[in-house]
Design a protein around this motif. Structure first.
Motif: not given
Length: 396
Positions: A237-260
């Protein structure tokens, strides 16, 4: 495009895109099983004092039972998006001839030989509930070279063993049609067997098999001929990882952002907050933005996010901005939910993931201008008047 430039464009109300230039390469994972067929001719020992002994042949023989190690696992969509499948068969049809001989003389030679004919076939089972799309392929091992081996005995009372073998490779490597990819996704397994209900069907048809031991001055001899088809069958089986939306470019996703925006004065000009949406880097599929839903003070706290975008590549980002309207006094809060999915049209649709969300929180307080006290106005006016009078006297 430089990231700072991209963010500056976003501040003007236009989205900016940063292309990271990552090379996406699909990963692979394999599932396989061993299998074997075998059939044997084994005569009773015979005695021939002339020239031949142990001769046996069969023109109609049974393939025997197929032995399979395990079923083949289907692709687990939690790993990513399935983009390709290949069927891999590595196998051999092997003829082995074994025997033993005793002779009354210590001189001369004895030899053993065998011949066989057979055909192996691999295909998708016609009654299988899962169409794997394997193209029917037949491997004819007809006319294998005659096998022979020879040796001499040192004394009439000593038995001599003889053996020989020959092998015919029966291999298949097939790329499965993209229209069949969805059949490989999910829980459970793909069966391997000789029946038509199996997802992978292996059938074998040996048609002739013989073994013969020849020599002079034979006291006793016997010969056994074994024909087999065995090997390994499986899928890669040949496959690609799922897309992963994030507010930052780190190694893990940032799922929430607060701007005050903090406390700002009514009617004042407030610089917007810029932020970015990333599809994290890696060997992953593109990211589609499905839309946005907002609650709270969405008329005061706004963004320039579009209604959607498609195929944001791994390692790339788009920049946007958030704004505060200062025309009304009050404390405001707005929450926006951003919806994403894997880019459509990539690989097996049943392995694509949707439902990922990011949460954007916007805060801000608009306060009324602070009024100047009346006494301060009078004092200021008096100071101004004294200044004017002083200038006039100086001009006299």
């Amino acid at each position: 495009m430089n990231k700072k430039i991209a963010q500056s464009i976003a501040l003007m109300g236009f989205p900016a895109m940063f292309i990271a230039g990552f090379s996406v390469q699909a990963a692979t994972i394999s599932t396989s099983t061993n299998f074997s067929y075998s059939t044997t001719t084994n005569p009773n020992p015979v005695k021939d004092t002339t020239s031949t002994g142990g001769a046996v042949s069969a023109s109609s023989i049974s393939a025997g039972s197929l032995t399979v190690g395990n079923a083949l696992a289907r692709f687990d969509s939690s790993m990513g998006v399935l983009t390709g499948v290949s069927f891999d068969l590595t196998s051999d049809q092997t003829l082995s001839v074994d025997g033993s001989v005793k002779r009354s003389s210590s001189t001369g030679n004895a030899s053993i030989s065998g011949t066989s004919s057979s055909a192996a076939q691999v295909r998708t089972g016609s009654n299988s509930s899962i169409d794997t799309g394997i193209t029917s392929t037949t491997f004819n091992a007809n006319g294998l070279d005659a096998l022979s081996a020879s040796a001499s005995t040192s004394a009439s009372s000593t038995a001599k063993s003889l053996s020989a073998s020959d092998t015919f490779a029966s291999n298949s490597n097939q790329t499965i049609a993209s229209s069949k990819l969805n059949n490989f996704v999910g829980s459970g397994s793909l069966s391997v067997g000789s029946g038509s209900s199996n997802a992978v069907r292996l059938t074998w048809s040996p048609s002739a098999l013989s073994a013969q031991l020849t020599g002079s001055n034979l006291i006793s001899s016997n010969a056994t001929s074994t024909l087999s088809w065995s090997g390994t069958a499986g899928f890669t089986y040949t496959y690609l990882l799922h897309s992963l939306a994030s507010f930052n470019s780190g190694s893990s996703a940032s799922n929430e952002l607060t701007l005050d925006f903090g406390n700002v004065t009514k009617g004042s000009s407030v610089s917007p907050f810029d932020f970015s949406l990333f599809n994290l880097s890696g060997d992953r599929t593109g990211l589609d933005f499905m839309g946005i839903s907002g609650t709270g003070g969405t008329s005061t706290l706004t963004t320039n996010l579009p209604t959607g975008f498609s195929n944001l590549g791994a390692g790339d980002f788009l920049s946007y901005a958030a704004f505060l309207d200062t025309s009304s006094v009050g404390s405001f809060a707005a929450t926006y939910i951003l919806h994403f999915r894997d880019t459509l049209g990539t690989g097996a649709s049943s392995s694509q993931r949707s439902g990922q969300t990011l949460t954007l929180n916007l805060l801000g307080t608009v306060v009324a201008p602070v009024p100047v006290p009346p006494a301060l106005w009078l004092f200021g006016s008096a100071i101004a008047a004294m200044g004017i009078i002083g200038r006039r006297r100086g001009q006299v």
